[in-house]
Design a protein around this motif. Sequence first.
Motif, mmCIF file in Angstrom:
data_model
loop_
_atom_site.group_PDB
_atom_site.id
_atom_site.type_symbol
_atom_site.label_atom_id
_atom_site.label_comp_id
_atom_site.label_asym_id
_atom_site.label_seq_id
_atom_site.Cartn_x
_atom_site.Cartn_y
_atom_site.Cartn_z
ATOM 1 N N ILE A 196 -131.332 36.656 39.661
ATOM 2 C CA ILE A 196 -130.592 35.839 40.623
ATOM 3 C C ILE A 196 -131.390 34.585 40.977
ATOM 4 O O ILE A 196 -130.852 33.475 41.033
ATOM 5 C CB ILE A 196 -130.254 36.653 41.888
ATOM 6 N N ALA A 232 -132.823 40.932 41.284
ATOM 7 C CA ALA A 232 -133.405 39.899 42.146
ATOM 8 C C ALA A 232 -134.095 38.826 41.306
ATOM 9 O O ALA A 232 -133.979 37.622 41.570
ATOM 10 C CB ALA A 232 -134.400 40.531 43.117
ATOM 11 N N ASN A 243 -124.442 36.991 43.492
ATOM 12 C CA ASN A 243 -124.393 37.438 44.887
ATOM 13 C C ASN A 243 -125.170 38.743 45.008
ATOM 14 O O ASN A 243 -124.915 39.704 44.277
ATOM 15 C CB ASN A 243 -122.929 37.633 45.305
ATOM 16 N N GLY A 244 -126.116 38.787 45.944
ATOM 17 C CA GLY A 244 -126.967 39.957 46.077
ATOM 18 C C GLY A 244 -126.212 41.219 46.429
ATOM 19 O O GLY A 244 -126.491 42.302 45.883
ATOM 20 N N HIS A 272 -131.125 37.114 48.230
ATOM 21 C CA HIS A 272 -129.810 36.587 48.612
ATOM 22 C C HIS A 272 -129.925 35.713 49.864
ATOM 23 O O HIS A 272 -129.344 34.617 49.917
ATOM 24 C CB HIS A 272 -128.843 37.736 48.867
ATOM 25 N N VAL A 300 -133.480 42.458 46.695
ATOM 26 C CA VAL A 300 -132.199 41.793 46.403
ATOM 27 C C VAL A 300 -131.651 41.101 47.645
ATOM 28 O O VAL A 300 -131.194 39.951 47.589
ATOM 29 C CB VAL A 300 -131.180 42.813 45.857
ATOM 30 N N LEU A 301 -131.679 41.783 48.776
ATOM 31 C CA LEU A 301 -131.141 41.196 50.005
ATOM 32 C C LEU A 301 -131.996 40.016 50.467
ATOM 33 O O LEU A 301 -131.469 39.017 50.968
ATOM 34 C CB LEU A 301 -131.046 42.261 51.096
ATOM 35 N N ARG A 341 -129.715 31.061 39.656
ATOM 36 C CA ARG A 341 -129.257 30.142 40.703
ATOM 37 C C ARG A 341 -129.993 28.805 40.624
ATOM 38 O O ARG A 341 -129.471 27.788 41.046
ATOM 39 C CB ARG A 341 -129.433 30.763 42.090
ATOM 40 N N THR A 345 -129.383 31.532 49.887
ATOM 41 C CA THR A 345 -128.168 31.055 50.545
ATOM 42 C C THR A 345 -128.379 30.536 51.958
ATOM 43 O O THR A 345 -127.497 29.864 52.495
ATOM 44 C CB THR A 345 -127.117 32.184 50.601
#
Length: 361
Positions: A87, A84, A302-303, A221, A217-218, A91, A225
């Motif tokens: 990401i 996480a 991508n998570g 994500h 992580v979710l 990003r 996004t």
Amino acid sequence: MSETTSDIGDGRAAPAFARREIWGVLAMSLGPVLAAFVLSGLILLLMQVNPFSYYGYVFGRGLFSPTGVQATLTRMGPLLLLAASLIVAFRAGIWNLGGDAQFLVGAVFAAAWTPLMVAHVPVWGALLAGMAVSAGFGALWGLVPAFLRAYQGLNEIITTLMMNFLGLSLASVLVKLVFLDPATTVPQTRTLPVEDRLPTLGGTTISSGLLIGLVAVLAVHFVMTRTAFGLRLRVVGANAGAAVHAGLAVPALTVAVFAISAGFAGLSGGVAILGQYGNVRADWNPAYAMSVVPLVFLARFNGFAAIGFVALFSILSIGSESAARRMGVPNYFTLVTVAILLIVLGLAEYWGARRRQKAGV
């Protein structure tokens, strides 16, 4: 009318193109993994070790042994938090390579303060405070390269790597001098009792840190996004100059990204201590963050995909411990596979870029 024109006319070209894109992404993600396994197998052959037997022990322990599965899932918690962290940074176009120091700084402060807090507050309060402390100190450790990048334009790859060396040394000094447990001869922090650590799941030994990692992580994500804040970070990562012309506060966003990313890395250290290890020994450095970097790139930031690659790495790292004892292979051979994976991934990205250039994309 040609077949191609007909496909476009009846709407079948778009799904076909989407399928080709999906297969292309899968090939660029799974291809390097398979190549790394094959090349690692060749190295095992040179070491006079049967690669099929080695991988059999690795996956047998990590996938089919009840104790191995529980250890694999427990290890995934801190690794997912590091995923996480990366990401968010990648990003936004920021190379936060100081995750190992942020992890250790968070782990040391959580290990030092939580056993003291348990004696004065309820266990759940001490655990929440310990995780908050680890995330806070991890974020603080990331602010130096953040300000240097945001306001001085210094390359964060250099500054985060330098802060890594400083953080590893600082963590060791703190354990040996400031947070040393006087009741032990081995230099380490006080040990958090097993009954006061993060609760386990469903009567198993799986730490609830796994759930914390999955949620992180979710959530990352979703934010990156599906929200306006995530869109601003992606714009900064895609083209900082354009982001400035669009009126975005790039320096402030840069500092925010560093704080969030380093905070997740620090929280990862806290979860590892509060859910699994219980203390920090001097000179301890599992180097999880650098191992997660190629996994995040394979997942294309991508998570959901990152969860799968982290699970694979956890299986390899837990299973390799069993294979090392049975077959005499060094326990760090998993890191050799990760290094090969990095090389293959770099070559795959170069090949993909050349193909796109030739295609005029």
